[in-house]
Write an enzyme that holds these catalytic residues in place. Structure first.
Site, PDB file in Angstrom:
ATOM      1  N   ASP A 291       0.791  -1.055  -0.045  1.00 36.10           N
ATOM      2  CA  ASP A 291      -0.031   0.127   0.164  1.00 36.10           C
ATOM      3  C   ASP A 291       0.879   1.214   0.004  1.00 36.10           C
ATOM      4  O   ASP A 291       2.257   1.251   0.391  1.00 36.10           O
ATOM      5  CB  ASP A 291      -0.940   0.132   1.093  1.00 36.10           C
ATOM      6  CG  ASP A 291      -2.112   0.896   1.015  1.00 36.10           C
ATOM      7  OD1 ASP A 291      -1.961   1.863   0.145  1.00 36.10           O
ATOM      8  OD2 ASP A 291      -3.039   0.721   1.777  1.00 36.10           O
TER       9      ASP A 291
HETATM   10  C1  BGC Z   1      -4.994   3.352   0.181  1.00 35.04           C
HETATM   11  C2  BGC Z   1      -5.054   2.440  -0.791  1.00 35.04           C
HETATM   12  C3  BGC Z   1      -4.999   3.110  -2.293  1.00 35.04           C
HETATM   13  C4  BGC Z   1      -3.651   3.927  -2.421  1.00 35.04           C
HETATM   14  C5  BGC Z   1      -3.352   4.855  -3.542  1.00 35.04           C
HETATM   15  C6  BGC Z   1      -3.762   4.203   0.137  1.00 35.04           C
HETATM   16  O1  BGC Z   1      -3.794   5.128   0.965  1.00 35.04           O
HETATM   17  O2  BGC Z   1      -5.114   2.606   1.494  1.00 35.04           O
HETATM   18  O3  BGC Z   1      -6.257   1.814  -0.969  1.00 35.04           O
HETATM   19  O4  BGC Z   1      -5.064   2.335  -3.425  1.00 35.04           O
HETATM   20  O5  BGC Z   1      -3.558   4.826  -1.004  1.00 35.04           O
HETATM   21  O6  BGC Z   1      -4.258   5.659  -3.361  1.00 35.04           O
END
Ligand code: BGC
Length: 788
Positions: A291
């Site tokens: 993530d």
């Molecule tokens: C989120 C993800 C997301 C990523 C990219 C993160 O903060 O938890 O679900 O895909 O950011 O934006």
């Protein structure tokens, strides 16, 4: 006892022949137990390696992967260390057009990847559709719609040139306050698993890569980057891992590991989670990305050796320069801290995913938008005719909770209509005025955070109701203030019907960056926002036909007014996406007969749930298997509205339950539930029993019923009183009947044996429980299962 028929063909059988059950099965079981103990030794040996060699790609050849893996391996063999590392290292936030980007590698004619949110549509792009939220599509209990949503969304991502869609979000609704519940498919692993499977199939059907997230146990926003979700092995397997397993069955090519720790180790460097469970037990052939800026406790080297394949968006932390991968990984390979074989494996996984989806075919669109600068790009309109589908999904996901005296559907003779509440109207500043939907102003059609997309348009309820009213010569009186109770009463008084709109919002935490009306991601409580309870009471005090419409991210507490005699109907509309107003009108006037069902329980008291947000470092899943209805059933707690509940404008009867055994599966016995990829074994998952029953539409209008099959396990399995194991969405004209057939596999009865690390079915009596919700039992029979 139901009629037990042996040896009938099951139309839902995928590939199995039908075999006569005989002592042969017992012999095979014995052989498989011996094999099992051999495997156990192998597993122990593997564990003794100290976890520095995650199970490599291609260990077993499953699905469509073999050719892609062979091709990827050949290409990787020709690549430099630097280029291989490049495949795995994001270029850094805002250094490319998408929220995540990997660089082009010219030596292999590879354009790099564009990775883009979200699970509800293409984020940070124009001329896209905003689909109903995950929680809504789950409420349809309709696999065809789940697939269609994935397909339509997949076409939009591909049209914009996205290589990897960052979704679906297949975490589980454990605590009703959790901020991202609305992105998920609800509180039941089976329902979530089906939605996961169909969504991935749809998204990936035409070449897009899907990325399931957040792996694993990211079930709250509070402290999401530091807390440890502490979960026992059986609960992991039976509740939280299942949806990820279904995604693999559907062929998903990438995973996003979550921010949080799992049992004390960050998910993105957790050998058990990444290697043992994902790449060994589930045989995952694709790649795992972090993530965004997921914290790793140690250097990237460790994470790589534990099974991580890609860092996103590239740098260690927001605004930072260095990366866990990049030069650091090149050096780690040069000094032998990361074996070359592991780097080759990472690169092979990433390339194989690209090849298996055919993105190298030459006709895959290149990126034609820019997330960070809307003046750039081609502004391609990728919406197609998806608005029709979105409108019908919005209606099919609407749950009718209360309908006293058949208040709904409204006839065309209604003359005066009150519309009350800010949620009925538009956001005066426009539907995208709050970045990432970080406000709750006007119609609530999505929560907030990275799970959103920008609205090309958004149909608010007031506009849609007014259009309908005009067509039937009715007059609309509105008050869009939540606080002005006098205006609400004035608008409602003396009207044929009063619609009162209330909401509850939530979203992504973003580590304290986002605060919406005092809520930091997770909801502060389960009450309606903006004084919604008072608004409903004010309207109900004036109007005998008060209809409450709820746009919410999940369950809200409605005890202060649900039994009010003037609240004749309650419509839980959830988060319906861009066609919200139209979808709602379709339900209110009966153009669509409601068939949405709750994908979670609505309790009478917040304290009735088994799990809440933990504010500390440890998020202990002490409730184990007993989440949502499993907990309410086990403890005889009466909910306000149970999981699977929802009303219709017609009625259905159930009869003639028959249970049919399909013995055997001799042909694939050798793939018994042990060894590598043991949880994928077809022996475990092929059809084993079919359940049939007659369903009749006994009411006055056509409609769709959602029959649900729960298994009430044998006491020896030490499981919750019942668990959803199948469902269907069946449209019947009034007076029409049909035979509904549902299949069960050994896995439907299986419990995870943590000691032996395998699935097993405890011997005993099992209830086959068919009903219209998790508490509305219509048919029931018991069967004896021999166990294995
Ligand atoms: C989120 C993800 C997301 C990523 C990219 C993160 O903060 O938890 O679900 O895909 O950011 O934006």
């Amino acid at each position: 006892m139901a009629k037990l028929l042996v040896l009938l063909l099951c139309s839902c059988a995928l590939s199995l022949g039908v075999f006569i059950f005989s002592s042969i099965e017992a012999v095979l079981l014995k052989a498989s137990r011996q094999h099992n103990s051999r495997y156990h030794h192998a597993l122990t040996r593997n564990q003794n390696t100290g976890g520095t060699t995650p199970t490599p790609i291609g260990t077993k050849h499953v699905g469509d992967w073999p050719a892609a893996i062979v091709k990827a391996k050949a290409v990787v063999a020709s690549m430099s260390v630097k280029d291989k590392v490049a495949l795995a290292t994001g270029v850094g936030r805002e250094k490319g057009p998408c929220v995540g980007n990997t660089p082009a590698v010219p030596s292999i004619d590879y354009p790099g990847l564009c990775l883009q949110d979200s699970p509800t549509g293409v984020r940070l792009a124009d001329f896209v559709s905003v689909f109903p939220a995950g929680i809504n599509i789950a409420a349809t209990f309709n696999r065809t719609m789940m697939r269609a949503r994935g397909l339509a969304m997949g076409a939009e991502f591909k049209g914009k040139g996205v290589n990897v869609a960052l979704g679906p979000d297949i975490n589980i609704v454990r605590s009703p306050r959790a901020g991202r519940n609305w992105e998920t498919f609800g509180a039941d692993p089976y329902l979530t698993g089906e939605a996961s499977f169909e969504t991935v199939k749809g998204l990936q059907a035409n070449g897009l890569q899907a990325c399931v997230k957040h792996y694993i146990n990211n079930e709250q926003e509070t402290n999401r980057t530091s807390s440890s979700s502490n979960v026992d092995d059986r609960t992991t397997h039976e509740i939280y891992l299942h949806p990820f397993f279904k995604a693999i069955q559907a062929g998903v090519v990438s995973f996003m590991c979550s921010y949080n720790q799992v049992n004390g180790t960050y998910a993105c460097e957790n050998e058990h989670v990444l290697n043992d469970l994902l790449k060994t037990e589930l045989g995952f052939q694709g790649y795992v990305m972090t993530d965004w800026w997921a914290r790793l406790d140690e250097f990237g080297t460790l994470a790589v050796n534990k099974g991580l394949d890609m860092v996103m968006p590239g740098e260690v932390s927001r605004g930072g320069k260095s990366s866990y991968f990049g030069t650091a990984l090149v050096n780690a390979v040069k000094t032998g801290q990361v074996p070359t074989s592991r780097l080759d494996d990472m690169a092979t996984r990433i390339l194989a995913a690209y090849y298996v989806q055919g993105q190298d075919s030459g006709d895959y669109p290149s990126v034609n938008f820019d997330s960070w600068n809307s003046s750039r790009g081609k502004h391609m309109d990728v919406q197609g005719d998806h608005k029709k589908l979105i409108r019908s999904m919005g209606a099919a996901s609407t749950v009718l909770l209360k309908n006293d005296g058949s208040q709904l559907p409204l006839g065309n003779s209604v003359r005066s209509i009150a519309v009350v509440g800010s949620d009925a109207g538009p956001n005066p500043e426009g539907p995208n005025s709050c970045l990432g939907r970080r406000c709750n102003v006007g119609i609530l059609a999505l929560g907030w955070g990275s799970g959103t997309a920008d609205f090309t348009y958004l149909i608010d309820p007031l506009s849609a109701i007014t259009a309908k009213a005009n067509s039937i010569n009715a007059t609309v009186f509105s008050s869009l203030s939540d606080a002005d109770l006098i205006a609400a009463k004035n608008a409602s008084s003396g009207k044929d019907v009063a619609f009162v709109f209330i909401t509850a919002d939530s979203g992504e935490a973003s580590e304290g960056h986002i605060l919406v009306e005092g809520n930091l991601g997770d909801r502060n409580d389960l009450n309606a926002w903006h004084g919604g309870n008072e608004l409903v009471k004010a309207v109900a005090g004036e109007n005998k036909n008060t209809v409450v419409i709820i746009h919410a991210v999940g369950a809200i507490n409605m005890e202060l007014w649900i039994d009010h005699p003037n609240v004749t109907a309650v419509v839980h509309a959830g988060l319906q996406g861009q066609e919200a107003g139209n979808s709602l009108v379709d339900i209110l006037w009966g153009d669509v007969n409601p068939s949405g069902r709750l994908p979670y329980t609505i309790a009478k008291s917040p304290s009735d749930y088994s799990a809440d947000i933990s504010s500390g470092y440890n998020v202990d899943y002490t409730e184990g298997l007993y989440i949502d209805y499993r907990w309410f059933d086990q403890n005889n707690i009466t909910p306000r509205f149970e999981f699977g509940y929802g009303l219709s404008y017609t009625s259905f009867s159930y009869s003639a339950l028959a249970i049919v055994y399909l013995r055997g599966g001799l042909g694939d016995k050798s793939q018994g539930p042990i060894g590598l990829e043991r949880s994928l074994s077809s022996w475990l998952h092929n059809d084993w029993i079919t359940v049939t029953f007659e369903l009749t539409n006994t009411g006055l209008v056509d409609g769709t019923e959602i029959p649900q099959l729960y298994i009430a396990p044998s006491p020896s399995s030490n499981s919750p009183p019942k668990q959803l194991r199948n469902f269907d969405s069946v449209f019947l004209r009034k007076g029409e009947s049909t035979l509904v057939k549902m299949c069960l596999s050994r896995y439907s009865f299986a419990v995870w044996n943590s000691v032996e690390q395998r699935w097993g079915v405890p011997r005993g009596k099992y209830g086959i429980w068919v009903g219209a919700s998790s508490r509305d039992r219509r048919l029931y029979e018991e069967i004896h299962v021999r166990g294995f």
